[in-house]
Design an enzyme around this catalytic site. Structure first.
Site, PDB file in Angstrom:
ATOM      1  CB  ILE A 133      -0.893   0.279   1.492  1.00  0.00           C
ATOM      2  CG1 ILE A 133      -1.645  -1.383   0.733  1.00  0.00           C
ATOM      3  CG2 ILE A 133      -1.984   1.520   0.940  1.00  0.00           C
ATOM      4  CD1 ILE A 133      -2.393  -1.466   2.191  1.00  0.00           C
TER       5      ILE A 133
ATOM      6  CD  GLU B 100       2.490  -1.239   4.268  1.00  0.00           C
ATOM      7  OE1 GLU B 100       3.348  -1.466   4.421  1.00  0.00           O
ATOM      8  OE2 GLU B 100       2.624   0.111   3.464  1.00  0.00           O
TER       9      GLU B 100
END
Ligand code: GH3
Ligand code: MG
Length: 303
Positions: free
Chosen positions: A176, A218
């Protein structure tokens, strides 16, 4: 591993009468019976069918039950299958030896119908819990995706498939973009929700045969089976686009989220067959480069 409704039981015995008898006694149980008539066939069927339980005759010509049990326990993939020995009379020393070899139980012939059923049921129940725990330990709690431990195991398996069958395999690393500020601005719980939504997108955009994992905080890793680099790039681009168009909001505030993806395919990575680690590292390098190049994009490896 069989489905949740029917577990399977492999019976290995040289006597046709015993096959018939066990079949009759277990008829009312919801199990699939698989039949083997000697140790060699038993080993072969154990490997191909992965039964949930093996009923193993101790006393067989050529290769006896103890020997087959030892062979099964030596195979990593088969060692978790519980074994119940079927025996005539059994002296204490033989019993001890059987348990030391990893047998979970034994039944003496001629077996009582109720007793055989009860022992088979108990062994299958334990096997079901065992399977459940094994699966649970491999699943990420936040997203329900496979975790990193599973990814590593699975990658090793896929590498051996690649070696045996020559099927290409690719890995995509998804990270991300600028996630830290999202956490800092909207709070950690919102950050978690973003991770969940992206996990969902990655799951929806991939095939059933793909293995989608949460690699770390992430970061996600996807194993694309039977997929050359070019195909993997296309899939990755589709995923990137899907995340970009998500339109997440925190309260009423729109929170744009994007991902960067690095892709590495076995057809472009030299030495990929010695371990999945090469592939992961290559995908990670590709990811690093697209991050440097500005994020929200997909990059492969340049040969
Ligand atoms: P980049 O575009 O370079 O990837 O920037 P980034 O901010 O995404 O990268 P960085 O690696 O600096 O930050 C990742 C952040 O992800 C740091 C950490 O606080 C956050 N994080 C890691 N795991 C979790 C999690 O499970 N939940 C939440 N909410 N945040 C997490
Ligand atoms: Mg990041």
């Amino acid at each position: 591993m069989s489905d949740m409704v029917h577990q399977s039981v492999l019976i290995v015995d040289d006597s046709p009468d015993i096959h018939q008898l066990v079949g009759a006694r277990l008829r009312s149980e919801r199990v699939n019976l698989i039949h083997a008539h000697d140790a060699a066939e038993g080993f072969r069927l154990a490997a191909s069918e992965k039964p949930d339980l093996i009923l193993l005759d101790l006393d067989m010509p050529i290769t006896d039950g103890m020997t087959l049990c030892r062979q099964l326990k030596a195979e990593q993939e088969l060692s978790d299958i519980p074994v119940i020995f079927l025996t005539g009379t059994m002296d204490v020393q033989t019993k001890v030896q059987a348990f030391e070899l990893g047998a979970v139980d034994y039944v003496t012939k001629p077996f009582d119908a109720v007793e055989l059923k009860a022992r088979v049921r108990a062994a299958l129940r334990t096997k079901r819990y065992h399977d459940l725990l094994t699966t649970k330990a491999q699943i990420d709690a936040l997203t329900g995706l496979w975790n990193r431990g599973y990814l590593n195991d699975r990658l090793a398996v896929e590498m051996s498939v690649l070696e045996r069958k020559g099927l290409p395999v690719a890995v995509a690393m998804v990270d991300i973009d600028h996630f830290k500020p999202i956490n800092d601005t909207y709070g950690h719980p919102f950050g978690d929700a973003v991770i969940q939504r992206i996990a969902e997108v990655l799951g929806n955009m991939s095939r059933d045969s793909d293995v989608v994992c949460r690699y770390g905080g992430e970061e996600f890793a996807i194993i694309l089976r039977d997929t050359p680099s070019e195909g993997a790039m296309t899939v990755a681009e589709r995923m990137r686009k899907a995340v970009e168009t998500l339109q997440l909001t925190c309260g009423k505030t729109p929170v744009p989220v994007t991902v960067s993806i690095g892709v590495a395919g076995s057809d472009r990575v030299g030495n990929a067959t010695d371990s999945g680690t090469h592939l992961l590292e290559a995908a990670d390098r590709a990811l690093y480069r697209v991050k440097e190049a500005g994020r929200n994009r997909v990059g492969g490896i340049t040969p």
